[in-house]
Write a protein that holds these residues in place. Structure first.
Motif, PDB file in Angstrom:
ATOM      1  N   ASP A 182      29.285  39.502  41.288  1.00 23.58           N
ATOM      2  CA  ASP A 182      28.869  39.622  42.686  1.00 23.58           C
ATOM      3  C   ASP A 182      29.667  38.670  43.570  1.00 23.58           C
ATOM      4  OD1 ASP A 182      27.003  41.533  41.984  1.00 23.58           O
ATOM      5  OD2 ASP A 182      25.292  40.146  42.020  1.00 23.58           O
ATOM      6  N   ARG A 183      29.847  37.454  43.128  1.00 23.59           N
ATOM      7  CA  ARG A 183      30.595  36.472  43.914  1.00 23.59           C
ATOM      8  C   ARG A 183      32.052  36.904  44.069  1.00 23.59           C
ATOM      9  NH1 ARG A 183      29.316  31.090  44.811  1.00 23.59           N
ATOM     10  NH2 ARG A 183      27.239  32.002  44.904  1.00 23.59           N
ATOM     11  N   LEU A 184      32.660  37.436  43.008  1.00 22.38           N
ATOM     12  CA  LEU A 184      34.045  37.903  43.096  1.00 22.38           C
ATOM     13  C   LEU A 184      34.170  39.074  44.056  1.00 22.38           C
ATOM     14  CD1 LEU A 184      35.169  37.561  39.373  1.00 22.38           C
ATOM     15  CD2 LEU A 184      35.981  36.216  41.325  1.00 22.38           C
ATOM     16  N   ARG A 185      33.188  39.966  44.067  1.00 22.85           N
ATOM     17  CA  ARG A 185      33.194  41.072  45.023  1.00 22.85           C
ATOM     18  C   ARG A 185      33.123  40.545  46.460  1.00 22.85           C
ATOM     19  NH1 ARG A 185      30.653  43.870  41.088  1.00 22.85           N
ATOM     20  NH2 ARG A 185      28.546  43.211  41.640  1.00 22.85           N
ATOM     21  N   GLU A 186      32.324  39.510  46.680  1.00 25.66           N
ATOM     22  CA  GLU A 186      32.232  38.903  48.008  1.00 25.66           C
ATOM     23  C   GLU A 186      33.581  38.309  48.424  1.00 25.66           C
ATOM     24  OE1 GLU A 186      29.041  36.040  48.416  1.00 25.66           O
ATOM     25  OE2 GLU A 186      27.673  37.351  47.317  1.00 25.66           O
ATOM     26  N   LEU A 187      34.236  37.630  47.497  1.00 21.04           N
ATOM     27  CA  LEU A 187      35.550  37.062  47.800  1.00 21.04           C
ATOM     28  C   LEU A 187      36.553  38.163  48.143  1.00 21.04           C
ATOM     29  CD1 LEU A 187      35.808  34.334  45.013  1.00 21.04           C
ATOM     30  CD2 LEU A 187      35.491  33.936  47.463  1.00 21.04           C
ATOM     31  N   SER A 188      36.522  39.251  47.393  1.00 22.06           N
ATOM     32  CA  SER A 188      37.422  40.381  47.656  1.00 22.06           C
ATOM     33  C   SER A 188      37.168  40.964  49.036  1.00 22.06           C
ATOM     34  CB  SER A 188      37.235  41.471  46.598  1.00 22.06           C
ATOM     35  OG  SER A 188      37.638  41.007  45.337  1.00 22.06           O
TER      36      SER A 188
ATOM     37  N   LYS B 100      36.131  39.537  51.612  1.00 23.22           N
ATOM     38  CA  LYS B 100      36.564  38.617  52.671  1.00 23.22           C
ATOM     39  C   LYS B 100      38.080  38.449  52.705  1.00 23.22           C
ATOM     40  CE  LYS B 100      32.214  36.324  52.716  1.00 23.22           C
ATOM     41  NZ  LYS B 100      31.464  35.295  53.304  1.00 23.22           N
ATOM     42  N   GLY B 101      38.787  39.117  51.786  1.00 20.25           N
ATOM     43  CA  GLY B 101      40.245  39.066  51.793  1.00 20.25           C
ATOM     44  C   GLY B 101      40.816  37.915  50.990  1.00 20.25           C
ATOM     45  N   ASP B 102      40.569  37.888  49.704  1.00 19.03           N
ATOM     46  CA  ASP B 102      41.078  36.848  48.811  1.00 19.03           C
ATOM     47  C   ASP B 102      42.596  36.972  48.671  1.00 19.03           C
ATOM     48  OD1 ASP B 102      41.646  35.064  46.784  1.00 19.03           O
ATOM     49  OD2 ASP B 102      40.307  35.979  45.318  1.00 19.03           O
ATOM     50  N   ASP B 103      43.338  36.022  49.258  1.00 23.47           N
ATOM     51  CA  ASP B 103      44.804  36.062  49.209  1.00 23.47           C
ATOM     52  C   ASP B 103      45.332  36.056  47.783  1.00 23.47           C
ATOM     53  OD1 ASP B 103      44.942  36.057  51.974  1.00 23.47           O
ATOM     54  OD2 ASP B 103      45.184  33.886  52.112  1.00 23.47           O
ATOM     55  N   PHE B 104      44.670  35.325  46.912  1.00 19.89           N
ATOM     56  CA  PHE B 104      45.124  35.248  45.524  1.00 19.89           C
ATOM     57  C   PHE B 104      45.007  36.600  44.828  1.00 19.89           C
ATOM     58  CE2 PHE B 104      43.451  30.861  46.253  1.00 19.89           C
ATOM     59  CZ  PHE B 104      44.697  30.280  46.400  1.00 19.89           C
ATOM     60  N   GLU B 105      43.981  37.337  45.165  1.00 20.94           N
ATOM     61  CA  GLU B 105      43.817  38.668  44.587  1.00 20.94           C
ATOM     62  C   GLU B 105      44.966  39.573  45.011  1.00 20.94           C
ATOM     63  OE1 GLU B 105      40.246  41.884  43.973  1.00 20.94           O
ATOM     64  OE2 GLU B 105      40.296  40.773  45.859  1.00 20.94           O
ATOM     65  N   TRP B 106      45.355  39.476  46.280  1.00 20.32           N
ATOM     66  CA  TRP B 106      46.476  40.275  46.776  1.00 20.32           C
ATOM     67  C   TRP B 106      47.771  39.907  46.061  1.00 20.32           C
ATOM     68  CZ3 TRP B 106      46.355  44.633  49.165  1.00 20.32           C
ATOM     69  CH2 TRP B 106      45.248  44.969  49.931  1.00 20.32           C
ATOM     70  N   ILE B 107      48.018  38.629  45.911  1.00 23.85           N
ATOM     71  CA  ILE B 107      49.242  38.191  45.235  1.00 23.85           C
ATOM     72  C   ILE B 107      49.280  38.720  43.805  1.00 23.85           C
ATOM     73  CG2 ILE B 107      50.451  36.171  44.299  1.00 23.85           C
ATOM     74  CD1 ILE B 107      49.579  34.689  46.886  1.00 23.85           C
ATOM     75  N   ALA B 108      48.163  38.624  43.107  1.00 19.16           N
ATOM     76  CA  ALA B 108      48.104  39.104  41.725  1.00 19.16           C
ATOM     77  C   ALA B 108      48.357  40.609  41.646  1.00 19.16           C
ATOM     78  CB  ALA B 108      46.752  38.757  41.104  1.00 19.16           C
TER      79      ALA B 108
END
Length: 137
Positions: A14-20, A22-30
């Motif tokens: 759930d917390r990871l979905r919240e980060l996604s 909100k636009g997690d820059d690290f997720e985009w880079i990965a």
């Protein structure tokens, strides 16, 4: 029944979905950078340690390279970076680590960086990362 203060089974997801959301820059880079493209150069630049003399298995070179990138992006010391990797879900996700996975310590990060410096590979690898990220938009 959930115990107050005790994490539930789906709390991390759930917390990871919240980060996604909100636009997690690290997720985009990965998602944008195929870090496997750095493996051959890292293998040439950083000699593997002989684990038969003791110690645990060596960390993946791509993992430690990604740690150097996180350090550079946030101006972190080796010690602080190791702490934040253990503390931040976004750092863990970017590195592909789970909550129970081992994290390289400050000495390991320093040793890796020094090996890259000796091989003259730091600027080449960082420039390649930058070019790849820019090409991906």
């Amino acid at each position: 029944m959930a115990v107050v203060g005790q994490p539930g089974f789906f709390d991390v997801e759930d917390r990871l979905r919240e980060l996604s959301a909100k636009g997690d820059d690290f997720e985009w880079i990965a998602m944008l950078v195929d870090f496997a493209m750095f493996r051959a150069e890292l293998d040439r630049a950083v000699p593997r340690f002989d684990c038969t003399k003791g110690g645990g298995p060596a960390f993946d070179l791509v993992l430690i390279f990604k740690i150097l990138l996180l350090q550079a992006m946030h101006g972190l010391s080796n010690e602080r970076c190791g702490y934040l990797i253990k503390d931040r879900l976004s750092f863990m996700r970017c590195l592909g680590l789970g909550l129970a996975d081992p994290v390289p310590d400050a000495n390991t990060i320093w040793t890796f960086r020094e090996a890259l410096k000796r091989a003259g590979a730091v600027q080449v690898l960082f420039a390649r990362f930058d070019t790849t990220l820019r090409a991906a938009g």
